[in-house]
Design a protein around this motif. Structure first.
Motif, PDB file in Angstrom:
ATOM      1  N   ASN A 160       1.480 -63.718 -49.875  1.00 37.79           N
ATOM      2  CA  ASN A 160       2.394 -63.225 -48.949  1.00 37.79           C
ATOM      3  C   ASN A 160       3.071 -63.953 -47.947  1.00 37.79           C
ATOM      4  OD1 ASN A 160       3.517 -61.177 -46.852  1.00 37.79           O
ATOM      5  ND2 ASN A 160       1.483 -59.662 -47.817  1.00 37.79           N
ATOM      6  N   HIS A 183      -1.488 -64.217 -41.238  1.00 34.78           N
ATOM      7  CA  HIS A 183      -2.462 -63.238 -40.911  1.00 34.78           C
ATOM      8  C   HIS A 183      -2.381 -63.197 -39.310  1.00 34.78           C
ATOM      9  CE1 HIS A 183      -4.221 -63.752 -44.865  1.00 34.78           C
ATOM     10  NE2 HIS A 183      -4.830 -62.513 -44.528  1.00 34.78           N
ATOM     11  N   ASP A 192      -5.683 -67.654 -42.269  1.00 36.93           N
ATOM     12  CA  ASP A 192      -4.773 -68.438 -43.174  1.00 36.93           C
ATOM     13  C   ASP A 192      -5.264 -69.955 -43.418  1.00 36.93           C
ATOM     14  OD1 ASP A 192      -2.893 -66.358 -43.263  1.00 36.93           O
ATOM     15  OD2 ASP A 192      -1.937 -66.834 -41.522  1.00 36.93           O
ATOM     16  N   LEU A 210      -7.863 -69.650 -46.290  1.00 34.82           N
ATOM     17  CA  LEU A 210      -6.948 -69.615 -47.722  1.00 34.82           C
ATOM     18  C   LEU A 210      -6.472 -70.726 -48.212  1.00 34.82           C
ATOM     19  CD1 LEU A 210      -5.740 -66.095 -47.237  1.00 34.82           C
ATOM     20  CD2 LEU A 210      -7.524 -66.583 -48.747  1.00 34.82           C
ATOM     21  N   GLN A 219     -13.989 -60.632 -45.270  1.00 33.72           N
ATOM     22  CA  GLN A 219     -13.921 -59.440 -46.007  1.00 33.72           C
ATOM     23  C   GLN A 219     -12.508 -59.390 -46.415  1.00 33.72           C
ATOM     24  OE1 GLN A 219     -15.428 -57.985 -42.600  1.00 33.72           O
ATOM     25  NE2 GLN A 219     -17.010 -58.766 -43.264  1.00 33.72           N
ATOM     26  N   MET A 258      -9.191 -58.741 -48.712  1.00 30.48           N
ATOM     27  CA  MET A 258      -8.769 -57.691 -49.338  1.00 30.48           C
ATOM     28  C   MET A 258      -7.497 -57.874 -50.115  1.00 30.48           C
ATOM     29  SD  MET A 258     -10.038 -54.680 -48.820  1.00 30.48           S
ATOM     30  CE  MET A 258     -11.040 -53.948 -47.445  1.00 30.48           C
ATOM     31  N   ALA A 259      -7.311 -57.147 -51.340  1.00 31.05           N
ATOM     32  CA  ALA A 259      -6.105 -57.090 -51.957  1.00 31.05           C
ATOM     33  C   ALA A 259      -5.742 -58.706 -52.502  1.00 31.05           C
ATOM     34  CB  ALA A 259      -4.974 -56.510 -51.175  1.00 31.05           C
ATOM     35  N   ALA A 260      -4.700 -59.266 -52.021  1.00 27.33           N
ATOM     36  CA  ALA A 260      -4.202 -60.558 -52.683  1.00 27.33           C
ATOM     37  C   ALA A 260      -5.092 -61.499 -52.270  1.00 27.33           C
ATOM     38  CB  ALA A 260      -2.659 -60.685 -52.282  1.00 27.33           C
ATOM     39  N   ASP A 261      -5.637 -61.422 -50.877  1.00 21.08           N
ATOM     40  CA  ASP A 261      -6.278 -62.481 -50.353  1.00 21.08           C
ATOM     41  C   ASP A 261      -7.928 -62.512 -51.014  1.00 21.08           C
ATOM     42  OD1 ASP A 261      -4.673 -62.756 -48.445  1.00 21.08           O
ATOM     43  OD2 ASP A 261      -5.475 -61.374 -46.985  1.00 21.08           O
ATOM     44  N   LEU A 262      -8.058 -61.454 -51.276  1.00 28.47           N
ATOM     45  CA  LEU A 262      -9.536 -61.292 -52.158  1.00 28.47           C
ATOM     46  C   LEU A 262      -9.297 -61.886 -53.590  1.00 28.47           C
ATOM     47  CD1 LEU A 262     -12.370 -59.852 -52.696  1.00 28.47           C
ATOM     48  CD2 LEU A 262     -11.122 -58.000 -53.480  1.00 28.47           C
ATOM     49  N   ARG A 263      -8.186 -61.554 -54.113  1.00 29.23           N
ATOM     50  CA  ARG A 263      -7.903 -62.240 -55.410  1.00 29.23           C
ATOM     51  C   ARG A 263      -7.827 -63.760 -55.577  1.00 29.23           C
ATOM     52  NH1 ARG A 263      -3.782 -58.077 -56.107  1.00 29.23           N
ATOM     53  NH2 ARG A 263      -2.280 -59.797 -56.136  1.00 29.23           N
ATOM     54  N   HIS A 316      -0.647 -60.971 -60.192  1.00 32.15           N
ATOM     55  CA  HIS A 316      -0.506 -59.733 -60.525  1.00 32.15           C
ATOM     56  C   HIS A 316      -1.511 -58.555 -60.311  1.00 32.15           C
ATOM     57  CE1 HIS A 316       3.384 -61.155 -62.235  1.00 32.15           C
ATOM     58  NE2 HIS A 316       2.650 -62.071 -62.961  1.00 32.15           N
ATOM     59  N   GLY A 317      -2.890 -59.126 -60.068  1.00 31.67           N
ATOM     60  CA  GLY A 317      -3.883 -58.062 -59.941  1.00 31.67           C
ATOM     61  C   GLY A 317      -4.460 -57.783 -61.274  1.00 31.67           C
ATOM     62  N   GLN A 358     -12.979 -51.295 -44.314  1.00 32.06           N
ATOM     63  CA  GLN A 358     -14.172 -51.426 -45.134  1.00 32.06           C
ATOM     64  C   GLN A 358     -14.952 -49.931 -45.505  1.00 32.06           C
ATOM     65  OE1 GLN A 358     -13.619 -53.801 -43.147  1.00 32.06           O
ATOM     66  NE2 GLN A 358     -13.209 -55.254 -44.717  1.00 32.06           N
ATOM     67  N   PHE A 381      -7.311 -51.402 -52.767  1.00 30.19           N
ATOM     68  CA  PHE A 381      -7.759 -52.782 -51.959  1.00 30.19           C
ATOM     69  C   PHE A 381      -7.980 -53.919 -52.918  1.00 30.19           C
ATOM     70  CE2 PHE A 381      -9.657 -49.266 -49.363  1.00 30.19           C
ATOM     71  CZ  PHE A 381      -9.051 -49.813 -47.956  1.00 30.19           C
ATOM     72  N   THR A 382      -7.559 -53.771 -54.164  1.00 29.60           N
ATOM     73  CA  THR A 382      -7.475 -54.962 -54.789  1.00 29.60           C
ATOM     74  C   THR A 382      -5.993 -55.234 -55.333  1.00 29.60           C
ATOM     75  OG1 THR A 382      -7.882 -53.797 -57.062  1.00 29.60           O
ATOM     76  CG2 THR A 382      -9.975 -54.799 -55.908  1.00 29.60           C
ATOM     77  N   SER A 383      -5.311 -54.292 -55.508  1.00 30.12           N
ATOM     78  CA  SER A 383      -3.671 -54.870 -56.015  1.00 30.12           C
ATOM     79  C   SER A 383      -2.862 -53.658 -55.573  1.00 30.12           C
ATOM     80  CB  SER A 383      -3.810 -55.090 -57.573  1.00 30.12           C
ATOM     81  OG  SER A 383      -4.632 -54.535 -58.339  1.00 30.12           O
ATOM     82  N   PRO A 384      -2.614 -53.519 -54.205  1.00 25.88           N
ATOM     83  CA  PRO A 384      -1.620 -52.545 -53.753  1.00 25.88           C
ATOM     84  C   PRO A 384      -0.461 -52.932 -54.284  1.00 25.88           C
ATOM     85  CG  PRO A 384      -2.179 -53.899 -51.973  1.00 25.88           C
ATOM     86  CD  PRO A 384      -3.164 -54.368 -53.231  1.00 25.88           C
ATOM     87  N   GLN A 400      -0.231 -53.862 -48.651  1.00 29.68           N
ATOM     88  CA  GLN A 400      -0.710 -55.402 -48.766  1.00 29.68           C
ATOM     89  C   GLN A 400      -0.927 -56.027 -47.379  1.00 29.68           C
ATOM     90  OE1 GLN A 400      -1.431 -57.249 -51.247  1.00 29.68           O
ATOM     91  NE2 GLN A 400      -1.016 -59.329 -51.049  1.00 29.68           N
ATOM     92  N   ILE A 457      -3.675 -54.172 -45.048  1.00 31.07           N
ATOM     93  CA  ILE A 457      -4.923 -54.122 -45.631  1.00 31.07           C
ATOM     94  C   ILE A 457      -5.502 -55.578 -45.671  1.00 31.07           C
ATOM     95  CG2 ILE A 457      -5.261 -52.012 -46.910  1.00 31.07           C
ATOM     96  CD1 ILE A 457      -5.280 -53.618 -49.334  1.00 31.07           C
ATOM     97  N   GLY A 496      -4.534 -57.585 -43.102  1.00 29.02           N
ATOM     98  CA  GLY A 496      -4.482 -58.100 -41.726  1.00 29.02           C
ATOM     99  C   GLY A 496      -3.184 -58.687 -41.439  1.00 29.02           C
ATOM    100  N   ARG A 497      -2.069 -58.478 -41.966  1.00 28.25           N
ATOM    101  CA  ARG A 497      -0.936 -59.210 -41.527  1.00 28.25           C
ATOM    102  C   ARG A 497      -0.116 -58.743 -40.659  1.00 28.25           C
ATOM    103  NH1 ARG A 497      -2.342 -61.513 -46.819  1.00 28.25           N
ATOM    104  NH2 ARG A 497      -1.966 -63.686 -46.822  1.00 28.25           N
TER     105      ARG A 497
END
Lengths: 244, 268
Positions: A2, A6, A12, A15, A77, A79-84, A215-216, B224, B251-254, B260, B263, B265-266
């Motif tokens: 992204n 943040h 950031d 990451l 914690q 989420m989404a792209a950050d988690l990946r 891509h997830g 969470q 929560f994994t790939s919106p 995105q 969730i 935090g941007r």
């Protein structure tokens, strides 16, 4: 990922740092393999020894990445792209560690093989290694630039490595049958080739994870595979034909 | 009703048995100001759906549409169709009092009546005429407190005031009160935001148990929490439903850039 940063800026920083660590580890694993192959080409046991010792640094980086990933999962914690990004770093670091292990194993065999007289097919191994080294370089570029297209291109190239391995496998078997005195050296070369072929496989796994990070999900199609040596046998008749 | 239902099924292709609440083109206006824009959503039966989004995004407004709480706000106007079990809840034939028994609600701050624990729970069944005598009332109070996981803690002091309980217990008392009238759907508007982590965990555990029998819709600011308790998540932003889908996927790939951003935090 992204473009926007943040709200919590230190996230950031974390990451970026974990990606940088993976890049550094990738560069190190790449250099380890290059050194191992170099020591084979030059019959340089000292360089091979350095390679074996260098593996510790790669392991150290893997631990650092593990710790950082665990810390980020616990404290941020993601989420989404950050988690990946975090999950990808964890998995890629495991693979890079394996790649460096294979490089160290090649180097160990160089030390063993250098005690024997030189044998001809030792040139075919570096040629195969070149293909794999190019794949590693591209996959690390793909990681740095979040370029899943490049990653997928690397992913497809593994079939060529498998082909090289198949032909090397046959070549080595032929040498062994021609003169049993070659068996010691050829067996080492065969294991080296197998190690390098495994590095190719791991590199495609890294490519798959880059695809996941971007891509997830993992790439949909099954990877083209070309290693048929598990089914290959060589009979005395083959040898007779080969030597004619 | 049946025509509207048929239309909806034709439009969505979703089997009605699996959908408890279904909204089509829901818009809400507070006077001149539009707070919700053409929301289309299907809430699956006996699952937990969480509504997330920054403050003022319309998630509570949408929640209040489901039991027509917006009716009580002067100048508020709702357009579009909202179905509960295929029945249009804005139809003139719907009795709002009955509707609110079918769709229970739990609020951000625990709000027990200034009465005994017993009366807090028995109040609903009494005014809805669900109980004829003391024995039936006892039974329903006990059952509801049990379902809300509170019975063990309060069974020896049912006549003490509900307001004397701890925050977490008060919230579970409110849940017991909602359950006492036998609802199908439970709306929860940030039910844990005034509770400590232990009380929050108890409520989450309770939600997990309740979903076997109730359809639960929860508004929460804790990502969470949404991830922990819900199977489906809907993300609202500036009055629009941006994205809805399986919680795991959201929560994994919106898919949407805004989801995105929120969730991870941007912004928000």
């Amino acid at each position: 990922m992204n473009e926007k940063g943040h709200i919590v800026k230190s996230f950031d920083t974390d990451l970026t740092e974990i990606s940088n660590l993976v890049m550094r580890m990738g560069g190190l694993a790449e250099a380890q393999l290059a050194m191992a192959i170099d020591s084979l080409v030059k019959r340089d046991s000292e360089l091979a020894q350095q390679t074996v010792q260098g593996d510790g640094k790669v392991d150290e980086l893997e631990r650092e990445i593990d710790n950082m990933a665990v810390r980020m999962l616990a404290l941020r914690q993601p989420m989404a792209a950050d988690l990946r990004v975090v999950i990808a770093a964890l998995k890629i670091s495991t693979m890079l560690e394996r790649i460096a292990d294979y490089a160290a194993n090649v180097a160990k065999r160089v030390i063993a093989i250098n005690k024997l007289p030189p044998i001809r097919p030792s040139h075919a191994v570096p040629r195969m290694a070149q293909q794999v080294q190019a794949m590693i370089k591209d996959v690390l570029d793909a990681y740095q630039n979040n370029d899943s297209d490049l990653a997928m291109q690397v992913w497809r190239r593994d079939a060529e490595v498998d082909e090289s391995y198949n032909s090397l496998f046959r070549e080595l078997l032929t040498y062994m049958m021609e003169d049993p005195r070659n068996i010691g050296g050829c067996a080492h070369l065969l294991f080296m080739a197998k190690n390098i072929e495994r590095v190719g496989d791991l590199t495609t796994n890294v490519a798959e994870i880059i695809h996941y990070q971007v891509h997830g999900h993992e790439p949909e199609k099954a990877r083209p595979k070309g290693d048929e040596t598990s089914f290959a046998t060589v009979t005395i008749d083959d040898k007779a034909e080969g030597s004619e | 009703m049946s025509q509207a239902l048929a239309d909806r099924t034709a439009r969505t292709g979703v089997p009605d048995d699996d959908i408890a609440v279904s909204g089509r083109d829901i818009s809400v206006f507070y006077g001149e100001k539009q707070a919700l824009f053409d929301v289309d959503i299907d809430i699956p039966r006996q699952q937990v759906t969480s509504l997330i989004g920054p403050s003022g995004c319309g998630k509570s407004t949408f929640l209040r549409c489901i039991n027509r709480m917006n009716d009580t706000i002067p100048g508020c106007r709702v357009t579009g169709e909202l179905f509960l079990d295929g029945e249009d809840i804005n139809s003139p034939r719907i009795d709002v009092v009955q509707l609110r028994a079918r769709v229970g609600m739990v609020f951000q701050k625990p709000n027990p009546f200034p009465k005994s624990i017993y009366d807090n729970v028995a109040y609903g069944p009494r005014i809805h005429g669900l109980v004829k005598n003391r024995g039936e009332a006892d039974e329903i109070v006990e059952r509801s407190l049990e379902k809300a996981g509170l019975l063990k803690e309060v069974k020896d002091r049912l006549q003490e005031p509900g307001t004397g309980l701890s925050g977490g217990q008060q919230q579970r008392l409110c849940i017991a009160r909602a359950l006492a009238v036998g609802p199908e759907v439970l709306l929860m508007d940030e039910p844990c935001s005034a509770l400590d982590p232990i009380a929050t965990a108890r409520i989450e555990e309770l939600i997990e148990e309740l979903k076997a029998n109730y359809t639960i819709i929860i508004v929460t600011h804790s990502m969470q929490q949404a991830a922990r308790v819900s199977q489906k998540t809907a993300f609202f932003h500036l009055g629009q439903l941006v994205e809805a889908g399986l919680t795991e996927r959201i929560f994994t790939s919106p898919e949407d850039e805004r989801t995105q951003g929120y969730i991870t935090g941007r912004f928000g």
